[in-house]
Design a protein around this motif. Structure first.
Motif, mmCIF file in Angstrom:
data_model
loop_
_atom_site.group_PDB
_atom_site.id
_atom_site.type_symbol
_atom_site.label_atom_id
_atom_site.label_comp_id
_atom_site.label_asym_id
_atom_site.label_seq_id
_atom_site.Cartn_x
_atom_site.Cartn_y
_atom_site.Cartn_z
ATOM 1 N N VAL A 1 -2.164 -7.524 -4.271
ATOM 2 C CA VAL A 1 -2.460 -6.493 -3.523
ATOM 3 C C VAL A 1 -2.114 -7.034 -2.087
ATOM 4 C CG1 VAL A 1 -4.747 -5.913 -2.399
ATOM 5 C CG2 VAL A 1 -4.582 -5.896 -4.833
ATOM 6 N N THR A 2 -2.033 -8.458 -1.747
ATOM 7 C CA THR A 2 -1.682 -9.058 -0.490
ATOM 8 C C THR A 2 -0.937 -10.342 -0.959
ATOM 9 O OG1 THR A 2 -2.481 -10.046 1.748
ATOM 10 C CG2 THR A 2 -3.675 -10.509 -0.430
ATOM 11 N N LEU B 1 -6.872 -9.800 4.024
ATOM 12 C CA LEU B 1 -6.435 -8.484 4.217
ATOM 13 C C LEU B 1 -6.524 -8.036 5.527
ATOM 14 C CD1 LEU B 1 -8.253 -6.570 1.155
ATOM 15 C CD2 LEU B 1 -5.842 -7.273 1.219
ATOM 16 N N ILE C 1 -5.141 -0.899 2.671
ATOM 17 C CA ILE C 1 -4.481 -0.801 1.626
ATOM 18 C C ILE C 1 -4.932 0.214 0.778
ATOM 19 C CG2 ILE C 1 -3.983 -3.284 1.201
ATOM 20 C CD1 ILE C 1 -6.379 -3.621 -0.562
ATOM 21 N N LEU D 1 -5.709 1.800 -2.419
ATOM 22 C CA LEU D 1 -6.119 1.708 -3.729
ATOM 23 C C LEU D 1 -7.255 2.647 -4.032
ATOM 24 C CD1 LEU D 1 -6.627 -2.208 -3.409
ATOM 25 C CD2 LEU D 1 -4.753 -1.168 -4.880
ATOM 26 N N TRP E 1 -10.374 1.034 -8.400
ATOM 27 C CA TRP E 1 -10.001 -0.461 -8.278
ATOM 28 C C TRP E 1 -11.150 -1.316 -7.831
ATOM 29 C CZ3 TRP E 1 -9.541 -4.108 -4.830
ATOM 30 C CH2 TRP E 1 -8.661 -5.330 -4.925
ATOM 31 N N TRP E 2 -11.748 -0.673 -6.582
ATOM 32 C CA TRP E 2 -12.736 -1.265 -5.956
ATOM 33 C C TRP E 2 -14.001 -1.467 -6.668
ATOM 34 C CZ3 TRP E 2 -11.269 -3.648 -1.769
ATOM 35 C CH2 TRP E 2 -10.284 -3.501 -1.013
ATOM 36 N N LEU F 1 -5.757 -10.422 -9.634
ATOM 37 C CA LEU F 1 -5.689 -9.637 -8.185
ATOM 38 C C LEU F 1 -4.672 -10.057 -7.278
ATOM 39 C CD1 LEU F 1 -9.638 -9.740 -7.328
ATOM 40 C CD2 LEU F 1 -8.102 -7.857 -8.314
#
Length: 212
Positions: free
Chosen positions: A121-122, A128, A132, A134, A138-139, A204
């Protein structure tokens, strides 16, 4: 200097001495042979050159070394402890094997885990710093995983939630240069707040995002 560069120059570096680099490489090769895997990916050095990781097929092989009388602690036991205590509902690479051995004055541990090929993701930093894209699912899954993680008791310490990670990187850079540095507030907490390294070892943040 970017956060990513500061972090890597501060802690995620190969040993300065060629002899130490060669020693770690020999140990990694010996572990690969014992665990019957073939390491072929690029080298990823971890905390102050104490760890070395490489991809090995569908696995990730990481070794950690320390003086024989100082083996143990967070870098040494974290992966195996998490594999035992963290619920399987929390996404992370599964531990496939552990190998311990000693040489004169030095102790080694090798850990063979699943290799995570999902893009991070990063990359390069635990912060972050941009939006992003998503999906809500996902969250939702992240929230569930962190909820399960928060229920696992631990006596480990890490940067509290809300710590300015850029300040953290600058402090490490200054410390490594041998200059006085301001201390970051550290406190006991649960697994949910155990620094970026906890997340660096799960699905992740794939292997190599922050070090070996």
């Amino acid at each position: 200097m970017t956060v990513e560069r500061a972090m890597r120059e501060a802690v995620f570096v190969a040993p300065a001495e060629r002899e130490e680099r060669d020693r770690m490489r020999r140990a990694h090769a010996a572990a690969a042979k014992q665990l019957q895997v073939s390491a072929s990916g690029p080298e990823v050095w971890g905390w102050q050159g104490r760890t070395l990781g490489r991809r090995a097929g569908d696995c990730w092989l990481r070794i950690v070394s320390a003086e024989a009388d100082k083996a143990g602690g967070r870098l040494w036991e974290g992966t195996a402890t998490a594999d035992t205590h963290v619920p399987r509902s929390v996404p992370r690479p599964r531990l496939r094997g552990v190998l311990d051995w000693t040489a004169p004055g030095v102790a080694y541990r090798a850990e063979l885990t699943e290799y995570v090929s999902v893009p991070p993701v990063t990359s390069g930093t635990p912060a972050l710093d941009q939006d992003i894209a998503l999906p809500d699912s996902w969250w939702s899954e992240l929230k569930s995983a962190l909820g399960a993680l928060a229920m696992v008791p631990t006596d480990r310490e890490g940067a509290p939630l809300g710590t300015d990670l850029r300040e953290w990187a600058r402090a490490l850079t200054t410390q490594r240069a041998g200059r006085a540095t301001s201390s970051l507030s550290m406190c006991p907490n649960n697994w949910m707040g155990v620094t970026y390294q906890s997340l660096a070892d799960d699905a992740l943040f794939p292997h190599g995002a922050f070090g070996g």
